[in-house]
Design a protein around this motif. Sequence first.
Motif, PDB file in Angstrom:
ATOM      1  N   SER A  87       5.147  -0.068  -4.647  1.00  0.00           N
ATOM      2  CA  SER A  87       6.006   0.073  -3.475  1.00  0.00           C
ATOM      3  C   SER A  87       5.458   1.150  -2.548  1.00  0.00           C
ATOM      4  O   SER A  87       4.648   1.993  -2.952  1.00  0.00           O
ATOM      5  CB  SER A  87       7.439   0.418  -3.877  1.00  0.00           C
ATOM      6  OG  SER A  87       7.496   1.700  -4.479  1.00  0.00           O
ATOM      7  N   GLN A 122       9.133  -0.308   4.508  1.00  0.00           N
ATOM      8  CA  GLN A 122       9.550  -0.402   3.116  1.00  0.00           C
ATOM      9  C   GLN A 122       8.863  -1.639   2.546  1.00  0.00           C
ATOM     10  O   GLN A 122       9.247  -2.769   2.847  1.00  0.00           O
ATOM     11  CB  GLN A 122      11.069  -0.503   2.984  1.00  0.00           C
ATOM     12  CG  GLN A 122      11.552  -0.502   1.529  1.00  0.00           C
ATOM     13  CD  GLN A 122      13.058  -0.384   1.411  1.00  0.00           C
ATOM     14  OE1 GLN A 122      13.703   0.276   2.224  1.00  0.00           O
ATOM     15  NE2 GLN A 122      13.622  -1.022   0.397  1.00  0.00           N
ATOM     16  N   GLU A 155       7.409  -3.640  -0.915  1.00  0.00           N
ATOM     17  CA  GLU A 155       7.649  -3.665  -2.355  1.00  0.00           C
ATOM     18  C   GLU A 155       7.116  -4.938  -2.987  1.00  0.00           C
ATOM     19  O   GLU A 155       7.108  -5.999  -2.357  1.00  0.00           O
ATOM     20  CB  GLU A 155       9.153  -3.580  -2.639  1.00  0.00           C
ATOM     21  CG  GLU A 155       9.782  -2.266  -2.255  1.00  0.00           C
ATOM     22  CD  GLU A 155      11.257  -2.425  -1.894  1.00  0.00           C
ATOM     23  OE1 GLU A 155      12.079  -1.797  -2.581  1.00  0.00           O
ATOM     24  OE2 GLU A 155      11.562  -3.156  -0.946  1.00  0.00           O
ATOM     25  N   THR A 176       7.288   3.455   0.852  1.00  0.00           N
ATOM     26  CA  THR A 176       8.320   3.713   1.855  1.00  0.00           C
ATOM     27  C   THR A 176       7.875   4.909   2.681  1.00  0.00           C
ATOM     28  O   THR A 176       7.572   5.978   2.118  1.00  0.00           O
ATOM     29  CB  THR A 176       9.678   4.019   1.205  1.00  0.00           C
ATOM     30  OG1 THR A 176      10.080   2.900   0.396  1.00  0.00           O
ATOM     31  CG2 THR A 176      10.742   4.266   2.269  1.00  0.00           C
TER      32      THR A 176
END
Length: 262
Positions: free
Chosen positions: A39, A83, A85, A41
């Motif tokens: 991931s 974001q 993922e 962010t």
Amino acid sequence: MFSRILLATAASLLVGISAHAAPVQATASIFNGSGYGSSYTGPGGTVSPSNAALGWVVDGGNGAFDAFGFYNSGTAGLTQSRQVELLSGNVFRFFDSFANTSSQVITTTLNFFGNLGSDGDELVHYNQNGLVVSCEDDWTGHCGSDPVLALVSGNNGLGIASISPDRYNVSFSVTIAPGEVLSLLNFAFLASDENGPSDGDVVLAQATGLALLDAPRLEGLSAEQLATLANYTLASEVPEPSGMALVLAGLAALGWRARRKV
């Protein structure tokens, strides 16, 4: 709502059935600025001096990508946050928000880009209504060693997707008022057996892509984020008959293949 749940559940069952055929697993290869993980962010843009885009995916699993999932134009004057993922079921999700912090309206074309792992030899199976399904051509009109990809750019027509040998582009023409935030959501799904993709993987990729169009995976996204989403209409209740037919066909085909392996 029931129809969306049914379609998404059917796609999940396709993934489960294909597990009997030892599917390729997507890898945690999302660039976070200093390494790679499952991931990312943070802000958009690139890291200097490597010029690597934050949140892009390298490889993805069995050479699916060379460098996939970043905005390579149209972001001037906007503040971008990301974001990104790797979700369950071999689905990469890219949620990007663009804030206009200036005092002027900004009209621009944001371009979501991916360098695919096909080395300039892309075989496109499906390309319409926000979904592209493609793979590497083995020079006989079938998929080569790389996974089949379902690339999803939204269900309301805002994103205009195009694919050419080794390149995937989605153009979003947007107007953002001063103080406004606009968000865009993209998906990439990988389908392949360990020994290489099959016709069943093409069916699986298309069925999963259609399910993501009808019921995008939103887990982990806040109500505030979803309120700014521009390229999806989230109120669709009834799936297209062709989409449901494809899901059912995929279930039947993969079920038959699983039985042969027993």
